[in-house]
Design a protein around this motif. Structure first.
Motif, PDB file in Angstrom:
ATOM      1  N   ASP A  74       0.710  -1.361  -0.147  1.00  0.00           N
ATOM      2  CA  ASP A  74      -0.359  -0.321   0.271  1.00  0.00           C
ATOM      3  C   ASP A  74       1.181   1.736  -0.073  1.00  0.00           C
ATOM      4  O   ASP A  74       0.661   1.959   0.750  1.00  0.00           O
ATOM      5  CB  ASP A  74      -1.192   0.068   0.881  1.00  0.00           C
ATOM      6  CG  ASP A  74      -1.766  -0.954   1.398  1.00  0.00           C
ATOM      7  OD1 ASP A  74      -2.543  -1.484  -0.108  1.00  0.00           O
ATOM      8  OD2 ASP A  74      -2.556  -1.417   2.333  1.00  0.00           O
ATOM      9  N   PRO A  75       2.013   1.285  -0.903  1.00  0.00           N
ATOM     10  CA  PRO A  75       2.346   2.322  -0.929  1.00  0.00           C
ATOM     11  C   PRO A  75       1.361   3.931  -1.525  1.00  0.00           C
ATOM     12  O   PRO A  75       1.288   4.258  -1.474  1.00  0.00           O
ATOM     13  CB  PRO A  75       3.445   2.254  -2.120  1.00  0.00           C
ATOM     14  CG  PRO A  75       2.319   1.461  -3.196  1.00  0.00           C
ATOM     15  CD  PRO A  75       1.930   0.441  -2.545  1.00  0.00           C
ATOM     16  N   PRO A  76       2.357   4.994  -0.626  1.00  0.00           N
ATOM     17  CA  PRO A  76       1.797   6.255  -0.587  1.00  0.00           C
ATOM     18  C   PRO A  76       0.977   6.460  -2.446  1.00  0.00           C
ATOM     19  O   PRO A  76       2.083   5.848  -3.424  1.00  0.00           O
ATOM     20  CB  PRO A  76       2.778   7.365  -0.697  1.00  0.00           C
ATOM     21  CG  PRO A  76       4.314   6.246  -0.665  1.00  0.00           C
ATOM     22  CD  PRO A  76       3.525   5.310  -0.090  1.00  0.00           C
ATOM     23  N   ILE A 116       6.833  -7.508 -13.821  1.00  0.00           N
ATOM     24  CA  ILE A 116       7.332  -7.099 -12.829  1.00  0.00           C
ATOM     25  C   ILE A 116       6.484  -7.028 -12.025  1.00  0.00           C
ATOM     26  O   ILE A 116       6.216  -7.725 -10.780  1.00  0.00           O
ATOM     27  CB  ILE A 116       8.449  -5.658 -12.421  1.00  0.00           C
ATOM     28  CG1 ILE A 116      10.147  -6.214 -12.745  1.00  0.00           C
ATOM     29  CG2 ILE A 116       9.058  -5.565 -10.513  1.00  0.00           C
ATOM     30  CD1 ILE A 116      10.474  -7.517 -13.388  1.00  0.00           C
ATOM     31  N   ARG A 117       5.827  -6.000 -11.673  1.00  0.00           N
ATOM     32  CA  ARG A 117       4.027  -5.723 -11.278  1.00  0.00           C
ATOM     33  C   ARG A 117       3.287  -6.974 -10.894  1.00  0.00           C
ATOM     34  O   ARG A 117       3.504  -6.705  -9.948  1.00  0.00           O
ATOM     35  CB  ARG A 117       3.881  -4.318 -11.505  1.00  0.00           C
ATOM     36  CG  ARG A 117       2.442  -4.185 -10.601  1.00  0.00           C
ATOM     37  CD  ARG A 117       1.343  -2.783 -11.569  1.00  0.00           C
ATOM     38  NE  ARG A 117       0.124  -2.488 -10.372  1.00  0.00           N
ATOM     39  CZ  ARG A 117      -0.486  -1.840 -10.840  1.00  0.00           C
ATOM     40  NH1 ARG A 117       0.113  -0.228 -11.441  1.00  0.00           N
ATOM     41  NH2 ARG A 117      -1.337  -1.167  -9.797  1.00  0.00           N
ATOM     42  N   ALA A 118       3.291  -7.254 -11.917  1.00  0.00           N
ATOM     43  CA  ALA A 118       2.389  -8.832 -11.876  1.00  0.00           C
ATOM     44  C   ALA A 118       2.997  -9.106 -11.014  1.00  0.00           C
ATOM     45  O   ALA A 118       2.041 -10.480 -10.556  1.00  0.00           O
ATOM     46  CB  ALA A 118       1.943  -9.405 -13.544  1.00  0.00           C
ATOM     47  N   LEU A 152      -0.026  -5.526  -4.377  1.00  0.00           N
ATOM     48  CA  LEU A 152       1.280  -5.144  -4.317  1.00  0.00           C
ATOM     49  C   LEU A 152       1.448  -5.669  -2.814  1.00  0.00           C
ATOM     50  O   LEU A 152       1.426  -4.849  -1.568  1.00  0.00           O
ATOM     51  CB  LEU A 152       1.746  -3.810  -4.381  1.00  0.00           C
ATOM     52  CG  LEU A 152       3.243  -4.161  -4.715  1.00  0.00           C
ATOM     53  CD1 LEU A 152       3.724  -4.728  -6.170  1.00  0.00           C
ATOM     54  CD2 LEU A 152       4.208  -2.261  -4.662  1.00  0.00           C
ATOM     55  N   TYR A 153       2.116  -6.918  -3.045  1.00  0.00           N
ATOM     56  CA  TYR A 153       2.664  -7.241  -1.358  1.00  0.00           C
ATOM     57  C   TYR A 153       4.101  -6.863  -1.748  1.00  0.00           C
ATOM     58  O   TYR A 153       4.680  -7.844  -0.425  1.00  0.00           O
ATOM     59  CB  TYR A 153       2.004  -8.681  -1.649  1.00  0.00           C
ATOM     60  CG  TYR A 153       0.697  -9.066  -0.961  1.00  0.00           C
ATOM     61  CD1 TYR A 153       0.611  -9.259   0.326  1.00  0.00           C
ATOM     62  CD2 TYR A 153      -0.432  -8.714  -1.863  1.00  0.00           C
ATOM     63  CE1 TYR A 153      -0.937  -8.941   0.771  1.00  0.00           C
ATOM     64  CE2 TYR A 153      -1.383  -8.769  -1.430  1.00  0.00           C
ATOM     65  CZ  TYR A 153      -1.967  -9.619  -0.407  1.00  0.00           C
ATOM     66  OH  TYR A 153      -3.544  -8.933   0.525  1.00  0.00           O
ATOM     67  N   LEU A 201       2.940   3.530  -8.772  1.00  0.00           N
ATOM     68  CA  LEU A 201       2.744   2.011  -9.188  1.00  0.00           C
ATOM     69  C   LEU A 201       2.676   2.218 -10.478  1.00  0.00           C
ATOM     70  O   LEU A 201       2.950   0.910 -11.425  1.00  0.00           O
ATOM     71  CB  LEU A 201       1.280   1.714  -8.434  1.00  0.00           C
ATOM     72  CG  LEU A 201       1.654   1.028  -7.259  1.00  0.00           C
ATOM     73  CD1 LEU A 201       0.005   0.813  -6.529  1.00  0.00           C
ATOM     74  CD2 LEU A 201       2.136  -0.196  -7.135  1.00  0.00           C
ATOM     75  N   ALA A 202       1.983   3.132 -11.508  1.00  0.00           N
ATOM     76  CA  ALA A 202       1.588   2.862 -13.182  1.00  0.00           C
ATOM     77  C   ALA A 202       3.264   2.762 -13.446  1.00  0.00           C
ATOM     78  O   ALA A 202       3.255   2.085 -14.587  1.00  0.00           O
ATOM     79  CB  ALA A 202       0.841   4.260 -13.493  1.00  0.00           C
TER      80      ALA A 202
END
Length: 437
Positions: A102-104, A116-118, A126-127, A109-110
């Protein structure tokens, strides 16, 4: 004098303690150079966050994996931030072992590369925050290749690599034809060999979860792997992992090296590499196919549910994987030294393009071409390229890596090593309810 010494001792003791009222978080990480640089830059985070102090536990890769995995399984992690990869993230998130990052909003995130994100996301959250991402590619001494009249295509074949290794092998002058991972471990020698087996048209297990370790593609891949290192590799190859091989290549001891794309920046740094400016880059070799020929991985920062300081831990993870951190490394060490493989903005930055033009395009192409959802020529039941994303793979992979090391060191033939690996994989998968023969 005694009073002065006592006062000095109190002052030194105070320096060793966290600031009054500060929360200490413990970060477990691997002993790779980018992580060591992160530790060096941590005072920047502490100055911006005076309520947090960071204590580091830095371990060799296999030791880190074993210790962290054991702690998590027991539900008693001693760490607030864990350095883990794609393999662990989704498995552990499903088990409830990880907190969402849960980043600020300004984390962007985009900006993360989609693959990588997936690999770090479950149910849209995102964990783990990606610190650096990588695929694999071929590094070669461009000067030696040109002298020998060797020209590599964008994605060479393993046959071409073998021929080049033979021609460039010159141990009398301290240059070995090829360097490859030999250290046993599912993230060390097996990571490379699984991509070789994929390239030869193989897979780790078929759609019925029958292991395929004695199949023709695996025999061809492992036979070539053993031949390359026994004939053209450095002595003691069975002890060499990523860090050892990075040191050998940038010291000018290897003509060819197939390994992580993240090494490109280190090889291109004139302050640390004797071969800077003389390195060529190509995609990881193919054989009968390019599917699964190069891996996909990211070392990432995750917060376990056992952390007593999750907010502070999340804050650190977001800082260390942010665009601002990348720019901090660029200011301190230069753009060639920044952690790559995670953000579009890094590859699009004009200064990065200026210093990393020789390798950035090859690195990004390798990452973008890797598809862990479709990793092998025949259809496979698992997700992952150089690993199978099931909980049992870690135990099986360690055993297979040990058998590969036995074949490499001559303690077993290729057929003996693969039979032992097949037997282990069948037993473990059957016990876990996957079937097997």
């Amino acid at each position: 004098m005694r009073r002065r010494i006592a006062a000095l001792g109190c002052w030194l003791a105070a320096l060793a303690l966290p600031a009054l009222g500060a929360t200490e978080i413990v970060v477990a990480t691997v002993n790779n150079e980018h992580m060591i640089e992160m530790q060096r830059l941590t005072p920047h985070f502490e100055r911006a966050n005076p309520d947090v102090r960071v204590r580091w536990v830095t371990l060799e890769e296999a030791t880190l994996r074993q210790r962290v995995s054991t702690d998590m399984a027991r539900g008693s992690s001693r760490y607030d931030v864990l350095t883990i990869g794609m393999y662990e993230t989704q498995i552990w998130a499903r088990r409830g072992w990880l907190r969402p990052i849960d980043p600020p909003p300004d984390y962007d995130l985009a900006d993360l590369l989609p693959a990588i994100r997936a690999g770090l996301t479950l149910d849209g959250r995102l964990y783990a925050a990606p610190f650096y991402g990588e695929s694999s590619m071929l590094y070669y001494r461009r000067d030696l290749a040109e002298r020998a009249g060797i020209v590599f295509p964008d994605r060479p074949s393993w046959r071409q690599v073998r021929e080049a290794a033979e021609r460039l092998h010159d141990p009398a002058n301290g240059v070995y034809g090829i360097c490859l991972r030999g250290k046993p471990g599912w993230g060390e020698n097996l990571a490379l060999v699984m991509t070789m087996a994929n390239a030869f048209g193989g897979q780790w297990a078929d759609l019925n979860w029958r292991p395929q370790l004695e199949s023709k593609p695996w025999r061809e891949a492992v036979s070539l792997y053993v031949e390359l290192l026994q004939r053209y590799g450095p002595p003691g190859s069975a002890a060499n992992g990523y860090n050892e091989l990075l040191g050998l290549f940038r010291a000018g001891r290897c003509a060819l090296w197939v390994d992580a794309t993240i090494a490109a920046g280190f090889l291109s740094d004139p302050a640390a590499s004797r071969v800077a400016g003389r390195v060529g880059f190509a995609q990881a070799p193919r054989a009968v196919t390019a599917k699964g020929a190069n891996w996909l991985w990211t070392w990432s920062l995750a917060v376990p549910t056992t952390s007593e300081h999750p907010q502070e831990a999340r804050r650190f993870a977001a800082w260390a994987t942010s665009r601002a951190y990348t720019e901090l490394v660029a200011r301190e060490r230069g753009w060639a030294a920044v952690p790559t493989g995670t953000r579009r903005s890094t590859y699009e930055h004009p200064q990065f393009q200026r210093v990393a033009g020789a390798f950035a395009a090859a690195e990004r192409k390798a990452i973008d071409s890797a598809d862990p959802d479709d990793p092998t020529l025949p259809r496979s039941p698992y997700r992952g390229i150089q690993y199978a994303a099931i909980p049992e793979f870690q135990t099986i992979g360690v055993a297979i890596g040990q058998q590969l090391a036995a074949a490499l060191s001559g303690r077993a033939s290729v057929d003996q090593a693969l039979h032992a690996a097949q037997t282990t994989a069948e037993r473990e998968l059957r016990a876990a309810g996957y079937g097997g023969r």
